[in-house]
Design a protein around this motif. Structure first.
Motif, PDB file in Angstrom:
ATOM      1  N   LYS A   1      88.188 -54.933  -7.570  1.00  0.00           N
ATOM      2  CA  LYS A   1      88.201 -56.198  -7.390  1.00  0.00           C
ATOM      3  C   LYS A   1      86.803 -56.697  -6.639  1.00  0.00           C
ATOM      4  O   LYS A   1      86.212 -55.994  -5.692  1.00  0.00           O
ATOM      5  CB  LYS A   1      89.222 -56.911  -6.227  1.00  0.00           C
ATOM      6  CG  LYS A   1      89.248 -58.224  -5.884  1.00  0.00           C
ATOM      7  CD  LYS A   1      90.478 -59.022  -6.722  1.00  0.00           C
ATOM      8  CE  LYS A   1      90.736 -60.330  -6.509  1.00  0.00           C
ATOM      9  NZ  LYS A   1      91.325 -61.138  -7.428  1.00  0.00           N
ATOM     10  N   PRO A   2      86.079 -57.749  -7.089  1.00  0.00           N
ATOM     11  CA  PRO A   2      84.848 -57.739  -6.617  1.00  0.00           C
ATOM     12  C   PRO A   2      84.621 -58.200  -5.246  1.00  0.00           C
ATOM     13  O   PRO A   2      85.494 -58.610  -4.565  1.00  0.00           O
ATOM     14  CB  PRO A   2      84.219 -59.122  -7.370  1.00  0.00           C
ATOM     15  CG  PRO A   2      85.188 -59.235  -8.744  1.00  0.00           C
ATOM     16  CD  PRO A   2      86.495 -58.508  -8.205  1.00  0.00           C
ATOM     17  N   MET A   3      83.371 -57.717  -4.522  1.00  0.00           N
ATOM     18  CA  MET A   3      83.408 -57.822  -3.261  1.00  0.00           C
ATOM     19  C   MET A   3      83.277 -58.898  -2.504  1.00  0.00           C
ATOM     20  O   MET A   3      83.896 -59.308  -1.626  1.00  0.00           O
ATOM     21  CB  MET A   3      82.060 -56.872  -2.541  1.00  0.00           C
ATOM     22  CG  MET A   3      81.814 -55.526  -2.876  1.00  0.00           C
ATOM     23  SD  MET A   3      83.426 -54.464  -2.066  1.00  0.00           S
ATOM     24  CE  MET A   3      84.479 -54.302  -3.388  1.00  0.00           C
ATOM     25  N   SER A   4      82.674 -60.030  -3.432  1.00  0.00           N
ATOM     26  CA  SER A   4      82.930 -61.392  -2.636  1.00  0.00           C
ATOM     27  C   SER A   4      84.049 -61.997  -2.958  1.00  0.00           C
ATOM     28  O   SER A   4      84.239 -63.411  -2.717  1.00  0.00           O
ATOM     29  CB  SER A   4      81.495 -62.132  -3.494  1.00  0.00           C
ATOM     30  OG  SER A   4      81.783 -62.066  -4.781  1.00  0.00           O
ATOM     31  N   ARG A   5      85.142 -61.219  -3.756  1.00  0.00           N
ATOM     32  CA  ARG A   5      86.438 -62.045  -3.706  1.00  0.00           C
ATOM     33  C   ARG A   5      87.565 -61.447  -2.652  1.00  0.00           C
ATOM     34  O   ARG A   5      88.428 -61.704  -2.433  1.00  0.00           O
ATOM     35  CB  ARG A   5      86.990 -61.753  -5.073  1.00  0.00           C
ATOM     36  CG  ARG A   5      86.134 -62.266  -6.369  1.00  0.00           C
ATOM     37  CD  ARG A   5      86.039 -63.907  -6.196  1.00  0.00           C
ATOM     38  NE  ARG A   5      85.410 -64.415  -7.184  1.00  0.00           N
ATOM     39  CZ  ARG A   5      84.278 -64.804  -7.253  1.00  0.00           C
ATOM     40  NH1 ARG A   5      83.403 -64.600  -6.359  1.00  0.00           N
ATOM     41  NH2 ARG A   5      83.808 -65.153  -8.551  1.00  0.00           N
ATOM     42  N   GLN A   6      86.692 -60.315  -1.744  1.00  0.00           N
ATOM     43  CA  GLN A   6      87.652 -59.640  -0.949  1.00  0.00           C
ATOM     44  C   GLN A   6      87.953 -60.679   0.262  1.00  0.00           C
ATOM     45  O   GLN A   6      86.658 -61.372   0.888  1.00  0.00           O
ATOM     46  CB  GLN A   6      86.981 -58.558  -0.370  1.00  0.00           C
ATOM     47  CG  GLN A   6      86.813 -57.479  -1.711  1.00  0.00           C
ATOM     48  CD  GLN A   6      88.235 -56.763  -1.916  1.00  0.00           C
ATOM     49  OE1 GLN A   6      89.066 -56.939  -1.008  1.00  0.00           O
ATOM     50  NE2 GLN A   6      88.135 -56.066  -3.189  1.00  0.00           N
ATOM     51  N   PRO A   7      88.839 -60.838   0.829  1.00  0.00           N
ATOM     52  CA  PRO A   7      88.994 -61.582   2.068  1.00  0.00           C
ATOM     53  C   PRO A   7      88.018 -61.436   3.310  1.00  0.00           C
ATOM     54  O   PRO A   7      87.467 -62.341   3.836  1.00  0.00           O
ATOM     55  CB  PRO A   7      90.333 -61.171   2.654  1.00  0.00           C
ATOM     56  CG  PRO A   7      91.106 -60.914   1.472  1.00  0.00           C
ATOM     57  CD  PRO A   7      90.211 -60.176   0.487  1.00  0.00           C
ATOM     58  N   GLY A   8      87.583 -60.178   3.375  1.00  0.00           N
ATOM     59  CA  GLY A   8      86.581 -60.147   4.581  1.00  0.00           C
ATOM     60  C   GLY A   8      85.148 -60.446   4.097  1.00  0.00           C
ATOM     61  O   GLY A   8      84.253 -60.462   5.240  1.00  0.00           O
ATOM     62  N   TYR A   9      84.889 -60.585   2.840  1.00  0.00           N
ATOM     63  CA  TYR A   9      83.412 -61.031   2.234  1.00  0.00           C
ATOM     64  C   TYR A   9      83.612 -62.140   1.509  1.00  0.00           C
ATOM     65  O   TYR A   9      82.511 -62.276   0.954  1.00  0.00           O
ATOM     66  CB  TYR A   9      82.851 -59.847   1.678  1.00  0.00           C
ATOM     67  CG  TYR A   9      82.728 -58.501   2.608  1.00  0.00           C
ATOM     68  CD1 TYR A   9      81.697 -58.303   3.493  1.00  0.00           C
ATOM     69  CD2 TYR A   9      83.703 -57.176   2.226  1.00  0.00           C
ATOM     70  CE1 TYR A   9      81.876 -57.090   4.275  1.00  0.00           C
ATOM     71  CE2 TYR A   9      83.317 -56.062   2.862  1.00  0.00           C
ATOM     72  CZ  TYR A   9      82.562 -56.021   4.159  1.00  0.00           C
ATOM     73  OH  TYR A   9      82.683 -55.017   4.543  1.00  0.00           O
ATOM     74  N   LEU A  10      84.576 -63.010   1.669  1.00  0.00           N
ATOM     75  CA  LEU A  10      84.811 -63.985   0.553  1.00  0.00           C
ATOM     76  C   LEU A  10      83.550 -65.184   0.719  1.00  0.00           C
ATOM     77  O   LEU A  10      83.006 -65.570   1.488  1.00  0.00           O
ATOM     78  CB  LEU A  10      85.976 -64.856   1.103  1.00  0.00           C
ATOM     79  CG  LEU A  10      86.429 -65.888  -0.161  1.00  0.00           C
ATOM     80  CD1 LEU A  10      86.945 -64.861  -1.219  1.00  0.00           C
ATOM     81  CD2 LEU A  10      87.576 -66.593   0.730  1.00  0.00           C
ATOM     82  N   ASP A  11      83.006 -65.229  -0.400  1.00  0.00           N
ATOM     83  CA  ASP A  11      81.785 -66.130  -0.830  1.00  0.00           C
ATOM     84  C   ASP A  11      82.629 -67.501  -1.095  1.00  0.00           C
ATOM     85  O   ASP A  11      83.160 -67.616  -2.192  1.00  0.00           O
ATOM     86  CB  ASP A  11      81.219 -65.649  -1.744  1.00  0.00           C
ATOM     87  CG  ASP A  11      79.802 -66.530  -2.159  1.00  0.00           C
ATOM     88  OD1 ASP A  11      79.566 -67.548  -1.653  1.00  0.00           O
ATOM     89  OD2 ASP A  11      78.937 -65.852  -2.719  1.00  0.00           O
TER      90      ASP A  11
END
Length: 354
Positions: free
Chosen positions: A299-309
């Motif tokens: 799952k892309p990093m900017s879709r992760q709750p901790g890094y949400l863009d």
């Protein structure tokens, strides 16, 4: 149905049991046992690198690498969008900020997009060799030189890809090309960095006093039992890589021409056999019913709750994540196993086209 074809399982056909038995017999179970140094040297020699520092996981290897380079709060580290979250977490653990760069068609970081993300706070580029595909390291090293940046290679999925950065970090988790169950190792040509990695790994004990600690250290040590297995695995690495090349070739041939499947670019070493699939989730359910385990893409990093863009940018990484999966990929996979697996994939797509 029970899983008959797991995504991964270890290949333990060398001297693993012999070395572990010797470790137990000698009473050297801790990180002070001789197998740790033997593994460090053997793995470093295999890669043509002067120094190896073994540790407890691939994630701790990345954390140690960043700390050894002095990365901390206020710094930025370039990290791929498409990767296992441990790459980003290692940056966050140091107090620095991961800055994400989208992937190209091969899933590796798109080097053409790195320069736009470099700021005065950028200190490190962290390329990740996704699924065993070597990043464009010539271009990355050129950028690092131009902007006076360090390079930490996340080589968790790429045993056999020779490092060129300041520090390369490998995972030895149970699903990796070689394994010690849990474990990791950092490789570097720089003796000072090697000393820092070892110092931080072992709780940063001061040389002048057993219980004096002048900086924050970690208990990230590898045990002698883990190192015994890792050494035996390293001794077989050429054989393992050759067997996995055959697995890649058989999958390429067995899946060729199936409407609904998109094969991915060739890998420098085979960690996992990845592909893109129409009606992916239905395919996964069909394969699971036949005892074949699969895994989704990262799952892309900017879709992760901790890094949400909050901008939710359009990303290649998101597109790949929506239809990608990988098939069972382990060194003991036989031609008959693969014929069954690829036959089931073909059967699924023939069934939905009729």
């Amino acid at each position: 149905m029970a899983i008959h074809y797991p995504v991964s399982q270890p290949w333990l056909e060398g001297r693993e049991l012999e070395y572990v038995t010797r470790t137990v017999g000698d009473g050297w179970l801790s990180s002070q046992g001789p197998f740790v140094k033997r593994f460090e040297q053997a793995f470093a020699d295999y890669n043509g690198i002067a120094h190896g520092v073994a540790c407890s996981s691939g994630t701790t290897a990345l954390t140690l690498a960043l700390r050894a380079l002095g990365i901390g709060p206020g710094d930025e580290v370039i990290v791929p969008e498409f990767t296992m979250i441990a790459s980003a977490w290692a940056v966050t653990y140091t107090g620095a900020t991961p800055v994400f760069v989208d992937c190209g068609d091969d899933l590796d970081i798109d080097v053409s997009k790195i320069e736009a993300k470099i700021t005065p706070r950028t200190k490190v580029i962290m390329p990740v060799h996704i699924y065993g595909r070597r990043c464009d390291m010539d271009a990355i090293m050129k950028l690092a030189y131009e902007y006076n940046l360090r390079v930490v290679e996340d080589s968790a999925e790429a045993h056999g890809v020779r490092p060129v950065g300041d520090i390369a970090c490998f995972s030895l988790f149970g699903n990796k090309i070689i394994t010690s169950g849990e474990g990791g190792i950092c490789l570097t040509r720089d003796p000072h960095l090697a000393g820092q990695l070892a110092h931080l790994r072992g709780m940063a004990f001061d040389s002048g006093h057993t219980f004096l600690h002048k900086k924050l250290g970690y208990n990230f040590r590898m045990t002698s039992m883990q190192a015994a297995v890792a050494l035996a695995q390293t001794e077989q690495l050429d054989e393992i890589l050759a067997l996995r090349r055959d697995i890649e070739k058989r999958y390429d041939e067995g899946l060729a021409g199936i409407s609904g499947i998109t094969l991915m670019p060739a890998r420098d070493v085979l960690w996992m056999y990845d592909l893109r699939a129409e009606r992916r989730d239905e395919l996964r359910a069909f394969l699971a019913a036949a005892g074949i385990e699969t895994r989704l893409f990262f799952k892309p990093m900017s879709r992760q709750p901790g890094y949400l863009d909050p901008g939710w940018p359009a990303l290649n990484a998101s597109t790949f994540s929506e239809d990608g999966l990988y098939l069972p990929t382990y060194t003991g996979l036989t031609e008959a196993d693969q014929t069954f697996i690829t036959g089931k994939v073909r059967e699924f797509y023939q069934g939905i086209q009729e």
